[in-house]
Design an enzyme around this catalytic site. Structure first.
Site, short mmCIF file in Angstrom:
data_model
loop_
_atom_site.label_atom_id
_atom_site.label_comp_id
_atom_site.label_asym_id
_atom_site.label_seq_id
_atom_site.Cartn_x
_atom_site.Cartn_y
_atom_site.Cartn_z
N GLN A 89 -15.96 -5.13 -43.00
CA GLN A 89 -15.86 -6.56 -42.76
C GLN A 89 -16.25 -7.39 -43.98
O GLN A 89 -16.20 -8.62 -43.94
CB GLN A 89 -16.76 -6.94 -41.57
CG GLN A 89 -16.34 -6.29 -40.27
CD GLN A 89 -17.35 -6.50 -39.15
OE1 GLN A 89 -18.37 -7.15 -39.31
NE2 GLN A 89 -17.05 -5.93 -37.99
N HIS A 151 -21.01 -7.00 -40.16
CA HIS A 151 -21.84 -8.16 -39.86
C HIS A 151 -22.47 -8.78 -41.11
O HIS A 151 -23.68 -8.99 -41.18
CB HIS A 151 -22.93 -7.80 -38.85
CG HIS A 151 -22.40 -7.33 -37.54
ND1 HIS A 151 -23.21 -7.04 -36.47
CD2 HIS A 151 -21.13 -7.07 -37.11
CE1 HIS A 151 -22.46 -6.63 -35.44
NE2 HIS A 151 -21.19 -6.64 -35.83
N GLU A 244 -21.67 -16.69 -28.52
CA GLU A 244 -22.47 -17.88 -28.25
C GLU A 244 -22.09 -19.05 -29.15
O GLU A 244 -21.73 -18.87 -30.30
CB GLU A 244 -23.96 -17.60 -28.50
CG GLU A 244 -24.57 -16.54 -27.62
CD GLU A 244 -26.05 -16.33 -27.89
OE1 GLU A 244 -26.64 -15.45 -27.26
OE2 GLU A 244 -26.62 -17.07 -28.74
N TYR A 254 -33.05 -17.22 -31.49
CA TYR A 254 -31.92 -17.20 -30.57
C TYR A 254 -31.77 -15.90 -29.81
O TYR A 254 -30.79 -15.71 -29.07
CB TYR A 254 -30.64 -17.61 -31.31
CG TYR A 254 -30.68 -19.08 -31.65
CD1 TYR A 254 -30.28 -20.04 -30.74
CD2 TYR A 254 -31.24 -19.51 -32.85
CE1 TYR A 254 -30.38 -21.39 -31.01
CE2 TYR A 254 -31.35 -20.86 -33.14
CZ TYR A 254 -30.92 -21.80 -32.22
OH TYR A 254 -31.05 -23.14 -32.49
N TYR A 265 -21.01 -1.66 -26.90
CA TYR A 265 -19.61 -1.22 -26.90
C TYR A 265 -19.42 0.07 -26.10
O TYR A 265 -18.32 0.36 -25.64
CB TYR A 265 -19.13 -1.02 -28.34
CG TYR A 265 -19.12 -2.31 -29.13
CD1 TYR A 265 -18.22 -3.32 -28.83
CD2 TYR A 265 -20.03 -2.52 -30.16
CE1 TYR A 265 -18.21 -4.51 -29.54
CE2 TYR A 265 -20.04 -3.71 -30.88
CZ TYR A 265 -19.12 -4.70 -30.57
OH TYR A 265 -19.13 -5.88 -31.27
#
Length: 373
Positions: A89, A151, A244, A254, A265
């Site tokens: 990613q 991420h 979110e 959070y 997953y």
């Protein structure tokens, strides 16, 4: 709105021509609109920025910073992009202009970077001179590094005081998001030189990184400033469910992974808790996950019916989500472009009053939404 069957008759979701796409008309509850293809054949475009002279900058995750000029993609990318790694990613991520770009030509890039110690998220500041980046300087680096390729987050935004907000994902190592001594899993607030902003919530806390603004965030890939309140709004990927939207507040936890509305997953629970004392609840969440990416408030004149609405791109569910906001809360949700079949990576409010979109694919596109008429 065109149905999947109608699109297939026009040549198939993956095969219809640019001219056909440009003629497609879509409907929302509030307005009819069509898509104009501004650029195509971009390799996983990630972010878009509008220059004062009318040029547009587009990052490709593959490591190129491209220019759209006079409605055409310039053949050669901008030179001088800092060294980066393209892995999983990670790659070249966000591009953000300095609030005084018109006078100082300064911009910021977020990207993945590798050394022998592993990979991480970096932010570099540079000056754009013609089609070249100069005076490139790394102002932020998330530590410690890790060998995962997930991420990286990388979304950035400025507040009205000129402070820079940088999201860093949990790097796929979820417990890092609750460790204030680890830069992963939160939002960092720094000056344009990369220094912690005076008044940051953890400046005087022993063992905490003084650039942290929030923590307990999994992977924020949407960040924008509210046009009226000046608050910074974000959205982040959940696992299977639990994406979110949050209005970030200094020092707030959070909750990830201590609380979540998603599951692993594998189908197993990550935690049995969706709420805990001292941890913020999301303003809005999706279950199942839509994999949100890119976010913008609509503030233009082309679609007065959309004024103040929040638009969110979706990768997994391949759509654009329109959210009506009232009293700081989501009052209505509508799915758009579900028949387009494209992963929406970025959503930007253009200075021309149009909403601009990037699609995430090896042959990604830049779209401009305009009224159907």
């Amino acid at each position: 709105m065109f149905t999947s069957k109608q699109l297939a008759m026009a040549g198939g979701l993956m095969l219809f021509s640019v001219s056909t796409l440009a003629d497609l008309t879509f409907s929302s509850d509030e307005a009819d609109f069509r898509l104009e293809v501004v650029a195509e054949d971009l390799e996983h475009p990630w972010s878009l920025a509008f220059l004062p002279n009318g040029d547009k900058l587009v990052t490709e995750r593959a490591g190129r910073l491209q220019i759209i000029r006079d409605g055409e993609l310039v053949p050669e990318p901008i030179s001088g992009v800092p060294d980066l790694v393209v892995s999983g990613q990670g790659g070249l991520l966000d591009v953000l202009l300095h609030p005084d770009f018109e006078s100082n030509q300064t911009l910021f890039l977020s990207y993945a970077h590798r050394t022998r110690e592993g990979m991480t998220t970096r932010v570099a500041r540079a000056r754009l001179e013609g089609d070249e980046l100069k005076e490139v300087e790394v102002i932020f680096e998330a530590l410690p590094r890790s060998n995962t390729s997930r991420h990286f987050a990388g979304r950035m935004e400025f507040d009205r005081d000129g402070n820079l907000y940088i999201s860093v994902g949990d790097r796929g190592e979820m417990d890092r998001a609750q460790d204030l001594g680890d830069d992963a899993g939160g939002v960092h607030r720094v000056t344009v030189n990369g220094e912690p902003v005076p008044g940051n919530p953890f400046v005087d806390q022993a063992g905490a990184e003084d650039t942290f603004f929030t923590y307990g965030n999994r992977n924020i890939q949407g960040m924008t400033i509210h046009p009226e309140t000046g608050e910074i709004w974000t959205h982040e990927h959940g696992p299977r469910g639990g994406d979110e939207i949050n209005i970030i507040s200094a020092g707030t936890n959070y909750g990830w992974p201590e609380i979540t509305y998603g599951i692993d997953y594998s189908g197993l629970p990550i935690t049995m808790h969706t709420k805990k004392e001292g941890m913020a609840q999301p303003l809005h969440y999706w279950d199942p996950s839509i994999a949100p990416s890119g976010m913008a408030f609509y503030t233009g004149d082309l679609f007065p019916e959309w004024q103040g609405d929040l638009f969110v791109g979706a990768l997994k569910m391949r759509k654009l989500v329109r959210l009506e906001i009232g009293d700081g809360d989501v009052t209505e949700e509508e799915d758009l472009l579900t028949d387009l079949g494209e992963r929406i990576r970025d959503v930007r409010m253009g200075p021309d009053g149009a909403l601009w979109l990037l699609t995430d694919s090896p042959r990604g596109k830049v779209y401009r939404t305009v009224p159907a008429n």
